[in-house]
Design a protein around this motif. Structure first.
Motif, PDB file in Angstrom:
ATOM      1  N   TYR A 547      29.533  94.411   2.896  1.00 45.96           N
ATOM      2  CA  TYR A 547      29.756  95.500   1.940  1.00 45.96           C
ATOM      3  C   TYR A 547      30.617  95.052   0.752  1.00 45.96           C
ATOM      4  CZ  TYR A 547      30.805 100.313   0.415  1.00 45.96           C
ATOM      5  OH  TYR A 547      30.934 101.483  -0.293  1.00 45.96           O
ATOM      6  N   ASN A 548      31.803  94.539   1.057  1.00 53.57           N
ATOM      7  CA  ASN A 548      32.734  94.275  -0.046  1.00 53.57           C
ATOM      8  C   ASN A 548      33.501  92.962   0.084  1.00 53.57           C
ATOM      9  OD1 ASN A 548      34.686  94.825   1.909  1.00 53.57           O
ATOM     10  ND2 ASN A 548      34.963  96.938   1.253  1.00 53.57           N
ATOM     11  N   TRP A 549      32.925  92.023   0.838  1.00 49.93           N
ATOM     12  CA  TRP A 549      33.560  90.713   1.035  1.00 49.93           C
ATOM     13  C   TRP A 549      35.006  90.898   1.487  1.00 49.93           C
ATOM     14  CZ3 TRP A 549      31.126  86.375   1.879  1.00 49.93           C
ATOM     15  CH2 TRP A 549      31.807  85.162   1.838  1.00 49.93           C
ATOM     16  N   GLN A 550      35.113  91.632   2.584  1.00 55.49           N
ATOM     17  CA  GLN A 550      36.397  91.879   3.252  1.00 55.49           C
ATOM     18  C   GLN A 550      37.427  92.478   2.299  1.00 55.49           C
ATOM     19  OE1 GLN A 550      36.450  91.911   6.258  1.00 55.49           O
ATOM     20  NE2 GLN A 550      38.458  91.558   7.126  1.00 55.49           N
ATOM     21  N   GLY A 551      36.970  93.457   1.500  1.00 52.53           N
ATOM     22  CA  GLY A 551      37.892  94.208   0.660  1.00 52.53           C
ATOM     23  C   GLY A 551      38.071  93.679  -0.750  1.00 52.53           C
ATOM     24  N   LEU A 553      35.723  93.269  -3.160  1.00 50.52           N
ATOM     25  CA  LEU A 553      34.878  93.917  -4.159  1.00 50.52           C
ATOM     26  C   LEU A 553      35.011  95.435  -4.087  1.00 50.52           C
ATOM     27  CD1 LEU A 553      31.655  91.771  -3.602  1.00 50.52           C
ATOM     28  CD2 LEU A 553      33.518  91.360  -5.228  1.00 50.52           C
ATOM     29  N   SER A 554      34.781  96.095  -5.186  1.00 51.95           N
ATOM     30  CA  SER A 554      34.827  97.561  -5.241  1.00 51.95           C
ATOM     31  C   SER A 554      33.415  98.111  -5.052  1.00 51.95           C
ATOM     32  CB  SER A 554      35.418  98.016  -6.581  1.00 51.95           C
ATOM     33  OG  SER A 554      36.749  97.549  -6.724  1.00 51.95           O
ATOM     34  N   ALA A 555      32.934  98.003  -3.826  1.00 49.19           N
ATOM     35  CA  ALA A 555      31.571  98.435  -3.531  1.00 49.19           C
ATOM     36  C   ALA A 555      31.507  99.950  -3.404  1.00 49.19           C
ATOM     37  CB  ALA A 555      31.081  97.775  -2.248  1.00 49.19           C
ATOM     38  N   THR A 556      30.350 100.501  -3.710  1.00 50.50           N
ATOM     39  CA  THR A 556      30.091 101.921  -3.518  1.00 50.50           C
ATOM     40  C   THR A 556      28.820 102.071  -2.695  1.00 50.50           C
ATOM     41  OG1 THR A 556      28.917 101.983  -5.641  1.00 50.50           O
ATOM     42  CG2 THR A 556      31.245 102.638  -5.629  1.00 50.50           C
ATOM     43  N   PRO A 557      28.704 103.149  -1.916  1.00 47.57           N
ATOM     44  CA  PRO A 557      27.606 103.244  -0.942  1.00 47.57           C
ATOM     45  C   PRO A 557      26.217 103.013  -1.519  1.00 47.57           C
ATOM     46  CG  PRO A 557      29.223 104.933  -0.481  1.00 47.57           C
ATOM     47  CD  PRO A 557      29.662 104.280  -1.762  1.00 47.57           C
ATOM     48  N   SER A 558      25.906 103.612  -2.641  1.00 47.80           N
ATOM     49  CA  SER A 558      24.551 103.486  -3.184  1.00 47.80           C
ATOM     50  C   SER A 558      24.485 102.550  -4.381  1.00 47.80           C
ATOM     51  CB  SER A 558      24.020 104.871  -3.588  1.00 47.80           C
ATOM     52  OG  SER A 558      24.881 105.462  -4.564  1.00 47.80           O
ATOM     53  N   GLY A 559      25.560 101.815  -4.624  1.00 50.64           N
ATOM     54  CA  GLY A 559      25.613 100.978  -5.810  1.00 50.64           C
ATOM     55  C   GLY A 559      24.980  99.609  -5.614  1.00 50.64           C
ATOM     56  N   THR A 560      24.825  98.905  -6.734  1.00 43.49           N
ATOM     57  CA  THR A 560      24.377  97.507  -6.694  1.00 43.49           C
ATOM     58  C   THR A 560      25.582  96.601  -6.884  1.00 43.49           C
ATOM     59  OG1 THR A 560      23.869  97.615  -9.057  1.00 43.49           O
ATOM     60  CG2 THR A 560      22.059  98.021  -7.520  1.00 43.49           C
ATOM     61  N   ASN A 561      26.666  96.977  -6.195  1.00 41.63           N
ATOM     62  CA  ASN A 561      27.924  96.239  -6.316  1.00 41.63           C
ATOM     63  C   ASN A 561      28.438  95.757  -4.964  1.00 41.63           C
ATOM     64  OD1 ASN A 561      28.501  98.796  -5.369  1.00 41.63           O
ATOM     65  ND2 ASN A 561      29.818  99.379  -7.099  1.00 41.63           N
ATOM     66  N   TRP A 562      27.538  95.651  -3.992  1.00 49.95           N
ATOM     67  CA  TRP A 562      27.882  95.038  -2.718  1.00 49.95           C
ATOM     68  C   TRP A 562      27.907  93.516  -2.884  1.00 49.95           C
ATOM     69  CZ3 TRP A 562      25.434  97.444   2.257  1.00 49.95           C
ATOM     70  CH2 TRP A 562      25.503  98.844   2.201  1.00 49.95           C
ATOM     71  N   PHE A 563      28.470  92.821  -1.886  1.00 55.42           N
ATOM     72  CA  PHE A 563      28.409  91.356  -1.950  1.00 55.42           C
ATOM     73  C   PHE A 563      26.978  90.839  -2.028  1.00 55.42           C
ATOM     74  CE2 PHE A 563      27.771  87.286   0.128  1.00 55.42           C
ATOM     75  CZ  PHE A 563      28.526  86.458  -0.687  1.00 55.42           C
ATOM     76  N   PRO A 564      26.020  91.369  -1.242  1.00 53.19           N
ATOM     77  CA  PRO A 564      24.656  90.851  -1.351  1.00 53.19           C
ATOM     78  C   PRO A 564      24.096  90.917  -2.770  1.00 53.19           C
ATOM     79  CG  PRO A 564      24.849  92.196   0.606  1.00 53.19           C
ATOM     80  CD  PRO A 564      26.129  92.366  -0.152  1.00 53.19           C
ATOM     81  N   ASP A 565      24.443  91.938  -3.537  1.00 58.90           N
ATOM     82  CA  ASP A 565      23.947  92.022  -4.910  1.00 58.90           C
ATOM     83  C   ASP A 565      24.425  90.815  -5.719  1.00 58.90           C
ATOM     84  OD1 ASP A 565      22.651  94.696  -4.800  1.00 58.90           O
ATOM     85  OD2 ASP A 565      24.682  95.364  -4.364  1.00 58.90           O
ATOM     86  N   LYS A 566      25.687  90.518  -5.609  1.00 58.81           N
ATOM     87  CA  LYS A 566      26.264  89.385  -6.335  1.00 58.81           C
ATOM     88  C   LYS A 566      25.665  88.063  -5.848  1.00 58.81           C
ATOM     89  CE  LYS A 566      30.899  87.631  -7.489  1.00 58.81           C
ATOM     90  NZ  LYS A 566      32.346  87.914  -7.336  1.00 58.81           N
ATOM     91  N   TYR A 567      25.554  87.928  -4.547  1.00 62.79           N
ATOM     92  CA  TYR A 567      25.066  86.698  -3.909  1.00 62.79           C
ATOM     93  C   TYR A 567      23.593  86.457  -4.234  1.00 62.79           C
ATOM     94  CZ  TYR A 567      24.258  83.653   0.264  1.00 62.79           C
ATOM     95  OH  TYR A 567      23.944  82.640   1.142  1.00 62.79           O
ATOM     96  N   LEU A 568      22.781  87.491  -4.065  1.00 59.21           N
ATOM     97  CA  LEU A 568      21.341  87.344  -4.278  1.00 59.21           C
ATOM     98  C   LEU A 568      21.020  87.027  -5.737  1.00 59.21           C
ATOM     99  CD1 LEU A 568      20.163  90.334  -2.064  1.00 59.21           C
ATOM    100  CD2 LEU A 568      19.825  87.906  -1.549  1.00 59.21           C
ATOM    101  N   GLN A 569      21.686  87.688  -6.665  1.00 62.57           N
ATOM    102  CA  GLN A 569      21.437  87.421  -8.076  1.00 62.57           C
ATOM    103  C   GLN A 569      21.826  86.000  -8.450  1.00 62.57           C
ATOM    104  OE1 GLN A 569      23.186  90.587 -10.485  1.00 62.57           O
ATOM    105  NE2 GLN A 569      22.603  92.083  -8.919  1.00 62.57           N
ATOM    106  N   ALA A 570      22.983  85.539  -7.929  1.00 65.08           N
ATOM    107  CA  ALA A 570      23.426  84.174  -8.228  1.00 65.08           C
ATOM    108  C   ALA A 570      22.476  83.150  -7.624  1.00 65.08           C
ATOM    109  CB  ALA A 570      24.844  83.959  -7.708  1.00 65.08           C
TER     110      ALA A 570
END
Length: 835
Positions: A547-551, A553-570
């Motif tokens: 979700y938030n790389w152990q706190g 990241l400022s992830a939100t439930p329905s957002g594209t700001n989870w760790f996977p979003d950052k990881y997959l795009q990179a």
């Protein structure tokens, strides 16, 4: 004994994946409810008692409190995270990292609100400082072809090694490593005297042998007693029979009549205490008795049971859509440390060599570091060999011999053990005099060619050379189409390195940016050498890492700001630039985060007797993986559900959507998971459900993490899919979409077999506490349905008799249309093989 000892130590050195409960950063407990009543007083007298990987907490109850919020932090004064909400004034916090101090406060809760926090206490879990004492009181009781053994528990023991010989005084061979103080040794020769000793084991070592006990199995001198408790449940043209097992019985004769009192005709002989009688006439009353059989003879008949089958209303309809189908990856039927199992399920497909031990593994010397599992110790635990990479080569070679794929770990953190000289100071980590630096690509610092015998006196250890050396020792394992491939895993649970591997990471966690950069550099170095190897990452420990790389990241439930979003795009950008995917499989760990009313996590429920509520927590928990309607019902601490804004967890659905949008084509794996219920049919049901989900949801790979203690019930879940007939019959290789009208009670997984046209295999799971008349429609069937079943009664008989929990034949029924109706016993798993 080597495998058994290694397996135990692997478990003790295992993974931090089961610590996820303590990482919730948004689980603030019960809110206040304005009323004339007042919140309870602050709890007093809080004490913390450290143990091995756990802390026991107790406090004085607060008047008018209905529950308590137990909160934990890793620094004095907080911040604290709520880890449980028990109703009792005590709690055991388990699965902690030895050597790490934990800080606790407790608040009291009622309908009016929550008290302030109690005074803080702290404790540091510690591994036992010495091996346990030898067990005492070993007793051996002989029976037919078996010996039952019991002994007194040894303080600090986590398991026991039971050893057997055929001459007094030995030599002895280890035959089992149970965690309980009893064991039944079966399959023995009547008339032969067997000699037994038992040792006690913990993470420090093994005790001396106990005093010897001996026994001589003998054939029975009389037939078994008549079975009791015969019940008959009517279905549509069928009757489901169950009864209580008779001691000493090896089989049962099922007899049927159409008049009370008989005469009866034998309709089947079965080995377990259940049977499904099919092909009956609705409206006709049938009368049943059962007798028990052994080598001496047959018991009298049981008391009679009667029932009238009828075209009763269907409880659940399962609709199969053969037009929506996909291939099931063979690698979902995996274990961690397969060769540590004394009775592994048959025909497993993947073996993982992972966990905390491998983060600081030095392939040049086979040295490694135990991390927080044991004194941050550098040692030769993984292999005493001085042959480079032998700890890994021997693992892969064993897997190849057993026709299994391997998943092995490459080191990404950056430092590996430089010696085997024992505990490492963590006063000011890392102590660089004790470690060597990992270099991803050798050519960036050295012009010396790759070698399988690298010098061990230099400062560096090269990862691309490591992978190259493995391929030299086992040619082709990273090639285009190896018979049994070897996959690579990018280290283990990186979000926790600053606690699990404080000795190399130091107190500061690896940032998500740094981790992604490390990933790209290492995968490019590996794929330069082996472009076809499949690489797994990021190997999350659990939800907060995803979700938030152990706190961080400022992830939100329905957002594209989870760790996977950052990881997959990179990764998508880096892979595009490189010309091929760098990470092929998105890998994470999933230890069920469901808690009973007393705050007990279901993966810690080891009892043979569970409450109905505990059973339902276990059997429903796999739905958090995929079900977009499941709201984590009954969970006393649903912190993931809450953190996701009180929306269904559906972790596979959420991840797949992000992959589809941001890095299409990437696969998914779960390389550590547990669902609990280790000694109960609930554990069998949950594990069978997990495997069905993995196939239906299209996972690429999965590997079960063996818990401490006994868990034959969970392994029985594998046997519903692999070798369910006691031989080589397995679930099909093509998944068919299926939809249940009541997924809370019944789910059915459907498959066809590409090697046998017309063959259809279902695994039907009834997780309710009552029989369910289930109709399966939509798939054309032709032939006979062969039924194999696990129920609470059959599993208990097998478990107490010392045999693995596994399906038993439950009869046959005709299958000649696109509809099949079957009555599924309460809390059962039924494999239906139609051909």
């Amino acid at each position: 004994m080597l495998f058994a000892c290694l397996f135990l130590a692997f478990l003790l050195a295992g993974c931090a994946g089961s610590t996820g409960a303590g990482t919730n950063s948004n689980n603030g407990g019960n809110g206040s409810n304005p009323s004339s009543a007042s919140a309870p007083a602050v709890p007093t007298g809080l004490t913390a008692t450290p143990g091995n990987a756990q802390v026991g907490l107790a406090w004085t109850a607060s008047a008018n409190a209905t529950s308590y919020n137990v909160k934990r932090g890793t620094t004095s004064g907080g911040p604290y995270t709520t880890i449980s909400s028990p109703t009792a004034a005590s709690f055991t916090d388990a699965s902690l990292a030895n050597g790490t101090p934990y800080f606790y406060v407790v608040s009291a809760v009622n309908s009016a609100g929550q008290s302030a926090n109690s005074s803080e206490v702290s404790a540091k879990p510690t591994a036992p400082s010495q091996a346990p004492a030898a067990p005492s009181g070993l007793l051996a009781a002989a029976a037919n072809a078996q010996v039952s053994l019991t002994w007194s528990a040894s303080a600090t023991a986590t398991s026991y090694n039971l050893k057997r010989g055929t001459t007094t005084g030995g030599p002895y061979k280890t035959i089992s490593s149970p965690t309980a103080t009893n064991f039944t040794d079966i399959g023995l020769t009547n008339g032969t005297t067997y000699f037994y000793v038992v040792t006690a084991v913990n993470s420090t070592g093994e005790s001396a042998n106990s005093v010897q006990a001996s026994a001589t199995p003998v054939a029975p001198t009389q037939a078994p007693a008549a079975p009791t408790g015969l019940t008959a449940t009517a279905g549509n043209a069928q009757v489901s029979l169950t009864w209580t097992a008779s001691s000493g019985a090896t089989s049962y004769n099922v007899k049927r009549g159409t008049t009370t009192g008989g005469p009866y005709t034998q309709v089947s002989s079965v080995t377990g205490p259940s049977f499904l009688d099919t092909g009956l006439t609705n409206g006709t009353t049938y009368f049943y008795v059962v007798s028990a059989v052994n080598s001496i003879g047959e018991s009298p008949n049981s008391a009679q049971a009667s029932v009238t089958p009828a075209n009763t209303p269907v409880d659940v309809t399962v609709t199969v859509n053969p037009a929506i189908a996909h291939t099931i990856s063979p690698y979902i039927y995996g274990l961690n440390f397969y060769f540590g199992e004394t009775a592994p399920p048959p025909m497993l497909t993947m073996d993982r060599d992972g966990g905390n031990r491998w983060t600081a593994y030095n392939w040049e010397t086979n040295a490694s570091n135990a991390g927080s599992d044991y004194l941050y110790e550098n040692d030769d635990y993984l292999s005493s060999s001085t042959v480079p990479a032998e700890a890994v080569r021997s693992f892969v070679a064993q897997d190849q011999g057993a026709n299994m794929a391997s998943l092995v770990t490459v080191q990404l953190q950056g430092l590996v053990a430089g010696d085997e000289n024992g505990p490492v100071s963590v006063a000011n980590p890392p102590d660089l005099s004790r470690f060597k630096t990992v270099v991803d690509m050798k050519s960036t610092v050295s012009a010396v060619p790759f070698t399988i015998t690298p010098p061990t006196s230099d400062a560096n250890v090269y990862m691309d050379e490591f992978v190259w050396a493995l391929n030299q020792k086992l040619p082709g394992i990273f090639g285009t189409n190896p018979a049994q491939p070897t996959f690579l895993s990018l280290d283990n649970e990186p979000e926790l390195w600053n606690t699990t591997h404080l000795e190399v990471q130091g107190p500061n966690p690896v940032t998500s940016d740094n981790y992604i950069t490390k990933t790209i550099h290492l995968t490019e170095a590996i794929k330069d050498q082996f472009p076809n190897v499949l690489i797994f990452g990021p190997v999350h420990y659990g939800f907060q890492g995803i979700y938030n790389w152990q706190g961080e990241l400022s992830a939100t439930p329905s957002g594209t700001n989870w760790f996977p979003d950052k990881y997959l795009q990179a990764l998508n950008a880096a892979s595009t630039a490189y010309g091929k995917p760098l990470v092929d499989v998105y890998d994470f760990h999933w230890y069920a985060e469901d808690y009973d009313v007393n705050g007990n996590r279901i993966i810690d429920l080891t009892a043979a007797t569970l409450t109905d509520a505990q059973v339902q927590l276990i059997v429903q928990s796999p739905r958090n993986l995929w079900d977009p309607t499941y709201t984590d019902a009954g969970n006393s601490n649903p912190w993931i559900y809450q953190e996701l804004g009180n929306t269904p967890i559906d972790i596979l659905g959420r991840l797949q959507a992000k992959i589809n949008a941001e890095n299409p084509g990437m696969k998914i794996s779960i390389t550590e998971y547990e669902s609990g219920g280790w000694n109960h049919i609930a554990g069998t049901i949950a594990q069978a459900d997990n495997l069905g989900i993995f196939g239906a949801q299209g996972l690429f790979a999965a590997s079960f993490w063996p818990p401490n203690g006994t868990y034959s019930y969970a392994l029985g879940g594998f046997r519903a899919f692999r070798g369910f007939d006691g031989a080589s019959a397995s679930f099909g290789d093509t998944s068919l979409q299926s939809r249940s009208s009541n997924v809370q009670n019944v789910v059915v997984y459907a498959s066809t077999d590409s090697t046998t046209p017309g063959r259809v295999v279902f695994v039907a799971i009834n997780r309710s506490t009552s029989a369910q008349v289930t109709e399966i429609i939509g798939q054309s069937l032709s032939g006979t349905a062969y039924l194999y079943q696990m129920t609470a009664a059959s599993a208990q008989t097998q478990s107490t008799g010392g045999t693995p929990v596994q399906p038993i034949s439950a009869g046959t029924m005709p299958a000649t249309s696109s509809s099949l109706t079957i009555t599924l016993p309460a809390l059962s798993v039924t494999t239906i093989d139609v051909h």
